[in-house]
Write a protein that holds these residues in place. Structure first.
Motif, PDB file in Angstrom:
ATOM      1  N   GLN A   8      48.882  21.446  45.316  1.00  0.00           N
ATOM      2  CA  GLN A   8      49.122  22.887  45.279  1.00  0.00           C
ATOM      3  C   GLN A   8      48.393  23.555  46.434  1.00  0.00           C
ATOM      4  OE1 GLN A   8      47.700  24.319  41.522  1.00  0.00           O
ATOM      5  NE2 GLN A   8      49.593  23.823  40.468  1.00  0.00           N
ATOM      6  N   PRO A   9      48.948  24.661  46.963  1.00  0.00           N
ATOM      7  CA  PRO A   9      48.248  25.377  48.030  1.00  0.00           C
ATOM      8  C   PRO A   9      46.877  25.880  47.557  1.00  0.00           C
ATOM      9  CG  PRO A   9      50.503  26.188  47.772  1.00  0.00           C
ATOM     10  CD  PRO A   9      50.233  25.267  46.618  1.00  0.00           C
ATOM     11  N   LYS A  10      45.894  25.789  48.438  1.00  0.00           N
ATOM     12  CA  LYS A  10      44.545  26.239  48.074  1.00  0.00           C
ATOM     13  C   LYS A  10      44.527  27.708  47.689  1.00  0.00           C
ATOM     14  CE  LYS A  10      41.809  22.935  50.686  1.00  0.00           C
ATOM     15  NZ  LYS A  10      40.842  22.743  51.777  1.00  0.00           N
ATOM     16  N   TRP A  11      45.273  28.553  48.427  1.00  0.00           N
ATOM     17  CA  TRP A  11      45.245  29.980  48.125  1.00  0.00           C
ATOM     18  C   TRP A  11      45.716  30.240  46.701  1.00  0.00           C
ATOM     19  CZ3 TRP A  11      49.395  32.705  46.487  1.00  0.00           C
ATOM     20  CH2 TRP A  11      50.655  32.189  46.752  1.00  0.00           C
ATOM     21  N   GLN A  12      46.704  29.470  46.251  1.00  0.00           N
ATOM     22  CA  GLN A  12      47.236  29.645  44.901  1.00  0.00           C
ATOM     23  C   GLN A  12      46.190  29.243  43.856  1.00  0.00           C
ATOM     24  OE1 GLN A  12      50.758  27.317  44.090  1.00  0.00           O
ATOM     25  NE2 GLN A  12      51.546  28.895  42.735  1.00  0.00           N
ATOM     26  N   GLN A  13      45.469  28.163  44.124  1.00  0.00           N
ATOM     27  CA  GLN A  13      44.428  27.713  43.203  1.00  0.00           C
ATOM     28  C   GLN A  13      43.289  28.727  43.148  1.00  0.00           C
ATOM     29  OE1 GLN A  13      43.577  23.333  43.420  1.00  0.00           O
ATOM     30  NE2 GLN A  13      45.058  23.460  45.108  1.00  0.00           N
ATOM     31  N   ALA A  15      43.632  31.991  43.752  1.00  0.00           N
ATOM     32  CA  ALA A  15      44.169  33.139  43.015  1.00  0.00           C
ATOM     33  C   ALA A  15      44.106  32.869  41.508  1.00  0.00           C
ATOM     34  CB  ALA A  15      45.598  33.432  43.455  1.00  0.00           C
ATOM     35  N   ASP A  16      44.447  31.662  41.079  1.00  0.00           N
ATOM     36  CA  ASP A  16      44.380  31.301  39.656  1.00  0.00           C
ATOM     37  C   ASP A  16      42.943  31.361  39.148  1.00  0.00           C
ATOM     38  OD1 ASP A  16      47.125  30.937  39.608  1.00  0.00           O
ATOM     39  OD2 ASP A  16      47.009  28.741  39.750  1.00  0.00           O
ATOM     40  N   LEU A  17      42.000  30.884  39.952  1.00  0.00           N
ATOM     41  CA  LEU A  17      40.582  30.939  39.593  1.00  0.00           C
ATOM     42  C   LEU A  17      40.130  32.386  39.413  1.00  0.00           C
ATOM     43  CD1 LEU A  17      37.731  29.576  39.325  1.00  0.00           C
ATOM     44  CD2 LEU A  17      37.538  29.890  41.797  1.00  0.00           C
ATOM     45  N   LEU A  18      40.513  33.241  40.343  1.00  0.00           N
ATOM     46  CA  LEU A  18      40.117  34.644  40.268  1.00  0.00           C
ATOM     47  C   LEU A  18      40.775  35.343  39.081  1.00  0.00           C
ATOM     48  CD1 LEU A  18      40.157  35.550  44.059  1.00  0.00           C
ATOM     49  CD2 LEU A  18      38.190  34.983  42.624  1.00  0.00           C
ATOM     50  N   ARG A  19      42.037  35.016  38.803  1.00  0.00           N
ATOM     51  CA  ARG A  19      42.711  35.575  37.622  1.00  0.00           C
ATOM     52  C   ARG A  19      41.950  35.199  36.347  1.00  0.00           C
ATOM     53  NH1 ARG A  19      47.332  33.655  40.367  1.00  0.00           N
ATOM     54  NH2 ARG A  19      48.546  35.374  41.220  1.00  0.00           N
ATOM     55  N   ALA A  20      41.510  33.939  36.279  1.00  0.00           N
ATOM     56  CA  ALA A  20      40.756  33.473  35.106  1.00  0.00           C
ATOM     57  C   ALA A  20      39.425  34.207  34.992  1.00  0.00           C
ATOM     58  CB  ALA A  20      40.532  31.962  35.184  1.00  0.00           C
ATOM     59  N   ARG A  21      38.765  34.439  36.112  1.00  0.00           N
ATOM     60  CA  ARG A  21      37.486  35.166  36.091  1.00  0.00           C
ATOM     61  C   ARG A  21      37.685  36.614  35.649  1.00  0.00           C
ATOM     62  NH1 ARG A  21      34.289  32.935  41.518  1.00  0.00           N
ATOM     63  NH2 ARG A  21      33.995  30.811  40.731  1.00  0.00           N
ATOM     64  N   ILE A  22      38.787  37.212  36.053  1.00  0.00           N
ATOM     65  CA  ILE A  22      39.086  38.583  35.634  1.00  0.00           C
ATOM     66  C   ILE A  22      39.410  38.604  34.142  1.00  0.00           C
ATOM     67  CG2 ILE A  22      40.747  40.475  35.859  1.00  0.00           C
ATOM     68  CD1 ILE A  22      40.892  39.716  38.908  1.00  0.00           C
ATOM     69  N   THR A  48      42.579  31.921  53.928  1.00  0.00           N
ATOM     70  CA  THR A  48      42.989  31.371  52.637  1.00  0.00           C
ATOM     71  C   THR A  48      42.573  32.311  51.508  1.00  0.00           C
ATOM     72  OG1 THR A  48      42.746  29.141  53.541  1.00  0.00           O
ATOM     73  CG2 THR A  48      42.847  29.331  51.140  1.00  0.00           C
ATOM     74  N   VAL A  49      41.349  32.818  51.590  1.00  0.00           N
ATOM     75  CA  VAL A  49      40.860  33.770  50.592  1.00  0.00           C
ATOM     76  C   VAL A  49      41.708  35.045  50.630  1.00  0.00           C
ATOM     77  CG1 VAL A  49      38.905  35.235  49.905  1.00  0.00           C
ATOM     78  CG2 VAL A  49      38.501  32.873  50.618  1.00  0.00           C
ATOM     79  N   ARG A  50      42.014  35.525  51.810  1.00  0.00           N
ATOM     80  CA  ARG A  50      42.812  36.756  51.942  1.00  0.00           C
ATOM     81  C   ARG A  50      44.207  36.592  51.343  1.00  0.00           C
ATOM     82  NH1 ARG A  50      40.793  39.030  57.763  1.00  0.00           N
ATOM     83  NH2 ARG A  50      38.874  39.931  56.906  1.00  0.00           N
ATOM     84  N   LYS A  51      44.796  35.423  51.504  1.00  0.00           N
ATOM     85  CA  LYS A  51      46.121  35.184  50.926  1.00  0.00           C
ATOM     86  C   LYS A  51      46.036  35.218  49.398  1.00  0.00           C
ATOM     87  CE  LYS A  51      50.261  32.488  51.554  1.00  0.00           C
ATOM     88  NZ  LYS A  51      50.947  31.486  52.329  1.00  0.00           N
ATOM     89  N   ALA A  52      44.973  34.656  48.830  1.00  0.00           N
ATOM     90  CA  ALA A  52      44.766  34.705  47.377  1.00  0.00           C
ATOM     91  C   ALA A  52      44.559  36.147  46.919  1.00  0.00           C
ATOM     92  CB  ALA A  52      43.561  33.845  46.986  1.00  0.00           C
ATOM     93  N   MET A  53      43.808  36.921  47.688  1.00  0.00           N
ATOM     94  CA  MET A  53      43.562  38.323  47.354  1.00  0.00           C
ATOM     95  C   MET A  53      44.868  39.115  47.420  1.00  0.00           C
ATOM     96  SD  MET A  53      40.273  38.596  46.706  1.00  0.00           S
ATOM     97  CE  MET A  53      39.449  40.077  47.211  1.00  0.00           C
ATOM     98  N   ASP A  54      45.721  38.804  48.382  1.00  0.00           N
ATOM     99  CA  ASP A  54      47.029  39.466  48.480  1.00  0.00           C
ATOM    100  C   ASP A  54      47.847  39.240  47.209  1.00  0.00           C
ATOM    101  OD1 ASP A  54      46.567  40.499  51.030  1.00  0.00           O
ATOM    102  OD2 ASP A  54      47.642  38.882  52.061  1.00  0.00           O
ATOM    103  N   ALA A  55      47.784  38.018  46.680  1.00  0.00           N
ATOM    104  CA  ALA A  55      48.510  37.698  45.448  1.00  0.00           C
ATOM    105  C   ALA A  55      47.983  38.530  44.277  1.00  0.00           C
ATOM    106  CB  ALA A  55      48.407  36.206  45.141  1.00  0.00           C
ATOM    107  N   ASP A  59      49.856  41.497  42.044  1.00  0.00           N
ATOM    108  CA  ASP A  59      49.899  41.446  40.577  1.00  0.00           C
ATOM    109  C   ASP A  59      49.269  42.673  39.930  1.00  0.00           C
ATOM    110  OD1 ASP A  59      51.064  38.959  40.808  1.00  0.00           O
ATOM    111  OD2 ASP A  59      49.255  37.834  40.263  1.00  0.00           O
ATOM    112  N   GLY A  60      48.650  43.549  40.739  1.00  0.00           N
ATOM    113  CA  GLY A  60      47.998  44.738  40.203  1.00  0.00           C
ATOM    114  C   GLY A  60      46.642  44.475  39.584  1.00  0.00           C
ATOM    115  N   LEU A  61      46.049  43.321  39.905  1.00  0.00           N
ATOM    116  CA  LEU A  61      44.744  42.978  39.333  1.00  0.00           C
ATOM    117  C   LEU A  61      43.576  43.529  40.141  1.00  0.00           C
ATOM    118  CD1 LEU A  61      45.424  39.297  38.266  1.00  0.00           C
ATOM    119  CD2 LEU A  61      45.298  41.315  36.803  1.00  0.00           C
ATOM    120  N   ILE A  62      43.808  43.763  41.438  1.00  0.00           N
ATOM    121  CA  ILE A  62      42.763  44.328  42.295  1.00  0.00           C
ATOM    122  C   ILE A  62      43.369  45.426  43.167  1.00  0.00           C
ATOM    123  CG2 ILE A  62      41.407  42.190  42.375  1.00  0.00           C
ATOM    124  CD1 ILE A  62      42.409  41.831  45.294  1.00  0.00           C
ATOM    125  N   THR A  63      42.488  46.263  43.666  1.00  0.00           N
ATOM    126  CA  THR A  63      42.877  47.256  44.655  1.00  0.00           C
ATOM    127  C   THR A  63      41.877  47.155  45.797  1.00  0.00           C
ATOM    128  OG1 THR A  63      43.437  49.570  45.040  1.00  0.00           O
ATOM    129  CG2 THR A  63      41.539  49.164  43.627  1.00  0.00           C
TER     130      THR A  63
END
Length: 77
Positions: A8-13, A15-22, A48-55, A59-63
């Motif tokens: 799986q792409p690192k950015w996606q993983q 993003a999933d980690l950050l979603r779980a933390r939220i 890579t981090v920026r691409k995850a943040m874009d996701a 999704d409306g999880l961050i601004t």
């Protein structure tokens, strides 16, 4: 650092980690998420981090506010 799944792409993983933390409340409402800190913690490139943040932004999880950073706004808040 975390061990990444090579299928799986690192950015996606990330993003999933950050979603779980939220969702768990580890990153509560209005928590500042530092790209620099994530880059160091996870041992990945800033792009890579920026691409995850874009996701998460999509999704409306961050601004993100220029000059201030990215803050949790979505579920788990």
């Amino acid at each position: 650092m975390i061990e990444f799944d090579p299928t799986q792409p690192k950015w996606q993983q990330i993003a999933d980690l950050l979603r779980a933390r939220i969702a768990s409340g580890e990153y509560p409402h209005q928590h500042l998420i530092s790209e620099v800190q994530l880059e160091r913690e996870l041992g990945v490139n800033r792009k890579t981090v920026r691409k995850a943040m874009d996701a998460l932004r999509s999704d409306g999880l961050i601004t993100t506010t220029p000059g201030m950073g990215s803050f949790v706004t979505g579920p788990g808040s």
